[in-house]
Design an enzyme around this catalytic site. Sequence first.
Site, PDB file in Angstrom:
ATOM      1  N   SER A  41       0.843  -1.115   0.158  1.00 21.57           N
ATOM      2  CA  SER A  41      -0.089  -0.004   0.021  1.00 21.57           C
ATOM      3  C   SER A  41       0.891   1.446   0.136  1.00 21.57           C
ATOM      4  O   SER A  41       0.281   2.243  -0.262  1.00 21.57           O
ATOM      5  CB  SER A  41      -0.900   0.164   1.351  1.00 21.57           C
ATOM      6  OG  SER A  41      -0.242  -0.118   2.487  1.00 21.57           O
TER       7      SER A  41
ATOM      8  N   HIS B  14      -5.432  -3.368  -2.132  1.00 13.76           N
ATOM      9  CA  HIS B  14      -5.294  -2.684  -3.184  1.00 13.76           C
ATOM     10  C   HIS B  14      -5.408  -3.180  -4.767  1.00 13.76           C
ATOM     11  O   HIS B  14      -5.173  -2.497  -5.629  1.00 13.76           O
ATOM     12  CB  HIS B  14      -3.833  -1.791  -3.071  1.00 13.76           C
ATOM     13  CG  HIS B  14      -3.999  -0.713  -1.876  1.00 13.76           C
ATOM     14  ND1 HIS B  14      -4.608   0.385  -2.260  1.00 13.76           N
ATOM     15  CD2 HIS B  14      -3.397  -0.664  -0.734  1.00 13.76           C
ATOM     16  CE1 HIS B  14      -4.223   1.112  -1.193  1.00 13.76           C
ATOM     17  NE2 HIS B  14      -3.908   0.480  -0.066  1.00 13.76           N
TER      18      HIS B  14
ATOM     19  N   LYS C 228     -11.948   0.304  -0.874  1.00  7.94           N
ATOM     20  CA  LYS C 228     -11.162   1.230  -1.881  1.00  7.94           C
ATOM     21  C   LYS C 228     -11.846   0.956  -3.269  1.00  7.94           C
ATOM     22  O   LYS C 228     -12.654   1.896  -3.431  1.00  7.94           O
ATOM     23  CB  LYS C 228      -9.588   0.458  -1.797  1.00  7.94           C
ATOM     24  CG  LYS C 228      -9.050   0.828  -0.491  1.00  7.94           C
ATOM     25  CD  LYS C 228      -7.816   0.154  -0.152  1.00  7.94           C
ATOM     26  CE  LYS C 228      -7.259   0.670   1.094  1.00  7.94           C
ATOM     27  NZ  LYS C 228      -6.451  -0.413   1.972  1.00  7.94           N
TER      28      LYS C 228
HETATM   29  C1  LIG Z   1      -6.596  -0.599   3.370  1.00  7.62           C
HETATM   30  C2  LIG Z   1      -5.944  -1.840   3.584  1.00  7.62           C
HETATM   31  C3  LIG Z   1      -6.494  -2.766   4.231  1.00  7.62           C
HETATM   32  C4  LIG Z   1      -7.661  -2.428   5.161  1.00  7.62           C
HETATM   33  O1  LIG Z   1      -8.848  -2.293   4.325  1.00  7.62           O
HETATM   34  P1  LIG Z   1     -10.110  -1.571   5.040  1.00  7.62           P
HETATM   35  O2  LIG Z   1     -11.389  -2.035   4.268  1.00  7.62           O
HETATM   36  O3  LIG Z   1      -9.780  -0.264   4.808  1.00  7.62           O
HETATM   37  O4  LIG Z   1     -10.232  -1.849   6.538  1.00  7.62           O
HETATM   38  C5  LIG Z   1      -6.090  -3.947   4.486  1.00  7.62           C
HETATM   39  N1  LIG Z   1      -4.849  -4.210   3.884  1.00  7.62           N
HETATM   40  C6  LIG Z   1      -4.301  -3.568   3.096  1.00  7.62           C
HETATM   41  C7  LIG Z   1      -2.872  -3.998   2.406  1.00  7.62           C
HETATM   42  C8  LIG Z   1      -4.797  -2.291   2.872  1.00  7.62           C
HETATM   43  O5  LIG Z   1      -3.958  -1.491   2.172  1.00  7.62           O
END
Ligand SMILES: *Cc1c(COP(=O)(O)O)cnc(C)c1O
Length: 395
Positions: free
Chosen positions: A182, A210, A241
């Site tokens: 990320s 992502h 996302k």
């Molecule tokens: C954003 C993210 C999460 C968490 O996801 P949410 O739905 O925002 O809680 C988990 N793992 C990775 C790699 C992320 O980038």
Amino acid sequence: MRSDPLAYVAAELEALKQQGLYRPLRVLEDEQRPTTTFDHRQVVNLSSNNYLGLTTHPRLRDRAIEAVRRLGVGSGSVRTIAGTMDIHLELERRLAAFKQTEAVVVFQSGFTANAGTVSSILTKDDIVVSDELNHASIIDGARLSRATIKVFPHKDVDAARQVLRGLPAGRRTLLITDGVFSMDGDLAPLPDLCALAEEFGCVMMVDDAHASGVFGRNGRGTIDHFQVHGRVDVQVGTLSKAIGALGGYVAGSRALIEFLHHRARPFLFSTSHPPAVAAACIAAIDVLMEEPDLIDRLWSNTRFFKAGLEQLGFNTGASESPITPVIVGDGAVAMRLSDRLFAAGVFAQGIAFPTVGRDKARVRTIVTATHTRAELEFALGAFATVGRELGIIRE
Ligand SMILES: *Cc1c(COP(=O)(O)O)cnc(C)c1O
């Protein structure tokens, strides 16, 4: 009067301010769009994970509103008591078909999906072998499980093999990686990691937060991108996302999913999604299947913007995705770059320790399918001006 037992909290905040690392929350005063208003300023938004613009897509909006009218605003309970609605099951069926796995369980967020899953499939007698840049929710899940945690250097398959070779025989082992990282936007070496998991008999788990909606056919993720179907036992995706709403899910065998129904603590002890969230996510899967040109636009914008930053002379690291970091090293410089960009009409969040290493501070940019070329050119112009002012790039 007693003295404030929380005084140390204020002292730590003051220290952050001294170091230039204090970060006020930016406030979004409009919709999450490519150009929008934060803190009374209209800016080109390079900070959201809204890869496909689905946060404001009319089909998601309409389905969410329809769900509110038909089913109300809340589910009223945890899934295991009275909070499983048929719309939750419909979403899980749609996701399982999309990911080509036997079953799916949806959690309240990607964070709870990771933390709840890792902590329930491992015990204190087990071992987790984890990339050093894996997401915090994986790390927290591993800590909660009380398994032994072994970290290998970022993407280093040979180092991971050394770790696995050194483990005592007969211990249950989870090999775990993000699909897309990320903060750097690079990809895990999935085919090699799957081969390693097979060689050592590990459970293989990939967090595709992502990658969902970004990589693979119709946004099916890195498992599809690398064609490693059937070789990843536990796939995590997010609905927060690219999918544009909120939530996380685990895709895998029916036995895994039913096990999580009985053991994953966020599933057991925290209320399920409002029906509108599930409805929006179902509509998002329809959009992924029926409007694949959104993903093409995301990638064409990504290529354009990344090339622009590189031509200006910025250090964009090893990114292979729409996440492009502009790495400056020092945390205070990253925050200054972000602040100056904001004043120039571009919102790109500064990110410093502990989110990234102490000498790896950066401004992180994320383009979306819905940015216009004019918006991206404007942003590149601001990066050029501010980058030169701060001496990060040359004249
Ligand atoms: C954003 C993210 C999460 C968490 O996801 P949410 O739905 O925002 O809680 C988990 N793992 C990775 C790699 C992320 O980038």
